[in-house]
Design an enzyme around this catalytic site. Sequence first.
Site, mmCIF file in Angstrom:
data_model
loop_
_atom_site.group_PDB
_atom_site.id
_atom_site.type_symbol
_atom_site.label_atom_id
_atom_site.label_comp_id
_atom_site.label_asym_id
_atom_site.label_seq_id
_atom_site.Cartn_x
_atom_site.Cartn_y
_atom_site.Cartn_z
ATOM 1 N N HIS A 457 0.869 -1.171 0.000
ATOM 2 C CA HIS A 457 0.000 0.000 0.000
ATOM 3 C C HIS A 457 0.908 1.223 0.000
ATOM 4 O O HIS A 457 1.956 1.220 0.662
ATOM 5 C CB HIS A 457 -0.911 0.021 1.238
ATOM 6 C CG HIS A 457 -1.874 -1.125 1.300
ATOM 7 N ND1 HIS A 457 -2.203 -1.763 2.487
ATOM 8 C CD2 HIS A 457 -2.583 -1.745 0.323
ATOM 9 C CE1 HIS A 457 -3.077 -2.724 2.231
ATOM 10 N NE2 HIS A 457 -3.320 -2.730 0.934
ATOM 11 N N GLU A 495 -3.519 -3.272 -5.089
ATOM 12 C CA GLU A 495 -4.936 -3.185 -5.466
ATOM 13 C C GLU A 495 -5.402 -1.730 -5.453
ATOM 14 O O GLU A 495 -6.175 -1.308 -4.588
ATOM 15 C CB GLU A 495 -5.849 -4.011 -4.546
ATOM 16 C CG GLU A 495 -5.149 -4.815 -3.468
ATOM 17 C CD GLU A 495 -4.824 -3.962 -2.253
ATOM 18 O OE1 GLU A 495 -5.739 -3.436 -1.598
ATOM 19 O OE2 GLU A 495 -3.629 -3.811 -1.976
#
Length: 540
Positions: A457, A495
């Site tokens: 992330h 993602e």
Amino acid sequence: MAPSIVHLPNGQTVNVSPVFGGLFFKANELNTHHGEFPPGWTVNLETEDSEEDRKTDLDSRQDEDDEDSPYRRPQHHAHRYRRPTLRNDTLFLSSISQPSSSDFKPAASPSRQIAMMLWATLWWYFHQHPPNPHISTGTSSQIPEEGRPKAEWRINIKREGIFKGRNILSKLERMGLISSEDSSVGIDVDDRTGDGWTNMFVSQRSFWQIDGRIFLFTLSPTINSPFPPGTPHGGSRPGSPSREGGTVPVRPEVYSDTIAHGLWSPSSPSGLPGPFTSASHLPTFYPPPPAQYIMANGVRHPIRPKPPRQGETFYTRYSPSVGQYLSFRVASLSNKSTTYRGPVSTASAGFLPPNSALAASSGMPNPGTMCIHPCDTDLLHNWMNNPRVSVAWGVSGPIATQEAFLKNSLSNRHSFPVIGCWDGKPFGYFEIYWVKEDQLGKHLNGSEIGDWDRGIHVLVGEEEFRGQERVKVWLSALVHYCWLADQRTERIFCEPRLDNKKFMGYLQDVGFYKEREIAFPFKQAALMKAARDAWDAPVL
């Protein structure tokens, strides 16, 4: 021929200059006594013409009638190295300049010292502009170049000079530094002939996926060595004898002004080491332990190794395109700024980050001694309350919110929080996680995920460090770290939200590809993957 200066990941620099018969590598720290290398070494680097080049050369001289002409029947097709080629460059270590035996003990393992010099040479070589990867074959010669097959960038290692030693190449191969496509034992009973060791090479891909900590270490000083104990060549005892007969206390902060361009290994005041610290003057790489499995929250997964400690720097590398050192460290809950003791670029040497130990070593008043640099909780408070960031992370609010967020991140068993820095100045927050236990793992089936696959992330908080040039460097560096941290990691996931097209483009630029979409409760995400066997190198 560039680059002429090698910036190693431990902060040390090495000058490269052409000499008769090759290149000379000179350690810049020779006169400041805190380099782990010998004063210098020479390599022979040459390029062998391809068959097509040879044919062209012969055809151009086919009308030569002089029987004594060297072009009529060329016996040697190698020439001086000018620029990298895809498969035709050949290298060997021809000589080594050793330091005085009265000051330093000989390397406990000469083979490891040779490996260290070869590794540093390859670090220089693979920092150069890569050659054209497309090759021409008999069936593809008429196809446009972009449609031709590609080959892997390799440099050949020749069994000459220092490498002609009886077991040198076999030891380098066992260390993982060099390779051969011939995996047979061989039929020659006399291993002095070098049978089976004549076609060794190093590929760009394998080089960037082997940890430099295997090869970087320091030399031990002799008892009467004049070199400071606070440097990496100094002793690890509380005090070391001085020439005057007294003792010199080990105070790393006294020598912190040597860190900027020297070996990065002093400990911080909290006792946290740099990634290359070794009081025993040995390599700091340790292989991963055997896998042990547990069940947690209905998921069977390996017991994970503990991440680095709070404030500990675990990755550093100089970026030629940016001109600064990039580093990653674990975020800290301390209410004081984390002291940066790593290397900084020459451009930043006069403008050190306020939390740098180099700035703090000066007796003059400066921002570092006034402790105005924010701690990690303050950094997160500022970054998370930026509207650009809060819309993606949802952690805006009073500082207690970010403190609770950081505590939760540090307590997580399948991920850890990271602060990224340019020349020691924090610029972003990241998380590195094991996918199998993460919420992402619940959306994947067994064939899509491995036990050791990881995810990332990302968040860039400082506006001055945004931009695609920097993004590609730190993004590929995160991938690079994941490959180095565990050789069993085969894929890395990210993602991003589906509407974040710009970042998805950056991911694709550094080796990710979109596999499909995933519907999380809080976003529609693109499942982006990077595969180890398709990844060549970090963006430099």
